[in-house]
Scaffold this motif. Structure first.
Motif, short mmCIF file in Angstrom:
data_model
loop_
_atom_site.label_atom_id
_atom_site.label_comp_id
_atom_site.label_asym_id
_atom_site.label_seq_id
_atom_site.Cartn_x
_atom_site.Cartn_y
_atom_site.Cartn_z
N GLY A 49 0.83 -1.21 0.00
CA GLY A 49 0.00 0.00 0.00
C GLY A 49 0.86 1.26 0.00
N LEU A 50 1.95 1.23 0.77
CA LEU A 50 2.84 2.39 0.84
C LEU A 50 3.50 2.65 -0.52
N LEU A 51 3.86 1.57 -1.18
CA LEU A 51 4.52 1.75 -2.47
C LEU A 51 3.55 2.29 -3.53
N ARG A 52 2.29 1.86 -3.41
CA ARG A 52 1.27 2.37 -4.34
C ARG A 52 1.29 3.91 -4.33
N SER A 53 1.31 4.50 -3.12
CA SER A 53 1.37 5.97 -3.03
C SER A 53 2.74 6.49 -3.42
N GLY A 54 3.78 5.76 -3.04
CA GLY A 54 5.15 6.23 -3.33
C GLY A 54 5.37 6.43 -4.82
N VAL A 55 4.92 5.48 -5.63
CA VAL A 55 5.09 5.60 -7.09
C VAL A 55 4.28 6.80 -7.59
N LEU A 56 3.10 6.95 -7.01
CA LEU A 56 2.25 8.09 -7.40
C LEU A 56 2.95 9.43 -7.11
N TRP A 57 3.65 9.50 -5.96
CA TRP A 57 4.36 10.75 -5.63
C TRP A 57 5.42 11.05 -6.68
N LEU A 58 6.13 10.01 -7.16
CA LEU A 58 7.15 10.24 -8.18
C LEU A 58 6.50 10.81 -9.44
N ILE A 59 5.35 10.24 -9.80
CA ILE A 59 4.67 10.69 -11.03
C ILE A 59 4.13 12.11 -10.85
N ILE A 70 8.96 13.76 -2.15
CA ILE A 70 10.19 13.15 -2.67
C ILE A 70 11.31 13.34 -1.64
N ARG A 71 11.38 14.54 -1.07
CA ARG A 71 12.41 14.81 -0.07
C ARG A 71 12.18 13.99 1.20
N ALA A 72 10.92 13.72 1.52
CA ALA A 72 10.63 12.86 2.68
C ALA A 72 11.14 11.44 2.41
N LEU A 73 10.96 10.96 1.16
CA LEU A 73 11.49 9.64 0.80
C LEU A 73 13.02 9.66 0.84
N GLY A 74 13.60 10.77 0.37
CA GLY A 74 15.06 10.91 0.40
C GLY A 74 15.58 10.81 1.82
N GLU A 75 14.86 11.42 2.75
CA GLU A 75 15.28 11.37 4.15
C GLU A 75 15.10 9.98 4.75
N SER A 76 13.92 9.38 4.53
CA SER A 76 13.67 8.07 5.16
C SER A 76 14.60 6.99 4.60
N HIS A 77 14.97 7.11 3.32
CA HIS A 77 15.82 6.10 2.70
C HIS A 77 17.32 6.43 2.83
N SER A 78 17.64 7.54 3.50
CA SER A 78 19.04 7.97 3.58
C SER A 78 19.87 7.07 4.50
N LYS A 79 21.17 7.28 4.45
CA LYS A 79 22.14 6.51 5.25
C LYS A 79 21.78 6.55 6.74
#
Ligand code: HEM
Length: 132
Positions: A49-59, A70-79
């Motif tokens: 479900g999270l990815l369903r929205s995540g892909v939508l955010w990219l689009i 996108i920046r929130a994803l950048g932060e959560s996926h960061s080192k």
């Protein structure tokens, strides 16, 4: 129609099938044991479900929406947070393309190029935030 709209429509055709995200994760995890290992303790139903929205955010970002998500994803996926190495994004994108090929009846080599170029800037933003 602009490229981001073509991608938006393609996603609409494909992602309504409930098995789209199951197939995506099966392909994505099949690319590397390191990727599989990152999801051993994940509730995959919630993750799909999270990815369903995540892909939508990219689009949506490509269609002009602000880069906040996108920046929130950048932060959560960061080192510092989930530590997702930037090299894994090419596997992610390949898995997404392979899944779209199955679920979008109008998929083509041309549309794949469009998808890749539309998502590239957002993915690069996320990758570039890895070390922050
Ligand atoms: C969590 C999207 C790439 C691994 C998440 C979440 C979203 C998401 C929305 C939920 C938490 C949050 O909002 O931060 C995306 C998108 C990607 C992407 C849109 C591509 C641009 C990757 C890659 C990996 C990865 C390449 C590599 C293994 C994870 C993990 C979690 C996660 C391990 C946490 C799972 C858990 O809670 O157990 N992702 N992701 N992601 N992502 Fe990603």
């Amino acid at each position: 129609m602009g490229d981001a709209d073509l991608v938006f429509q393609s996603y609409g055709r494909a992602c309504n099938n409930p098995s789209f995200f199951e197939e995506f994760y099966s392909k994505f995890m099949g690319k590397s044991p390191d990727i599989r290992a990152r999801f051993v303790n994940t509730n995959m139903e919630a993750q799909r479900g999270l990815l369903r929205s995540g892909v939508l955010w990219l689009i949506m970002h490509a269609r002009g929406m602000s880069d906040t998500k996108i920046r929130a994803l950048g932060e959560s996926h960061s080192k510092k947070q989930m530590n997702i190495n930037p090299m894994f994004y090419s596997f992610w994108l390949d898995a997404l393309m392979e899944t779209l090929e199955i679920y979008d009846p109008d998929f083509s080599a041309e549309l794949e190029k469009t998808w890749r170029s539309v998502l590239r800037p957002s993915i690069e933003t996320i990758q570039n935030m890895y070390d922050q």
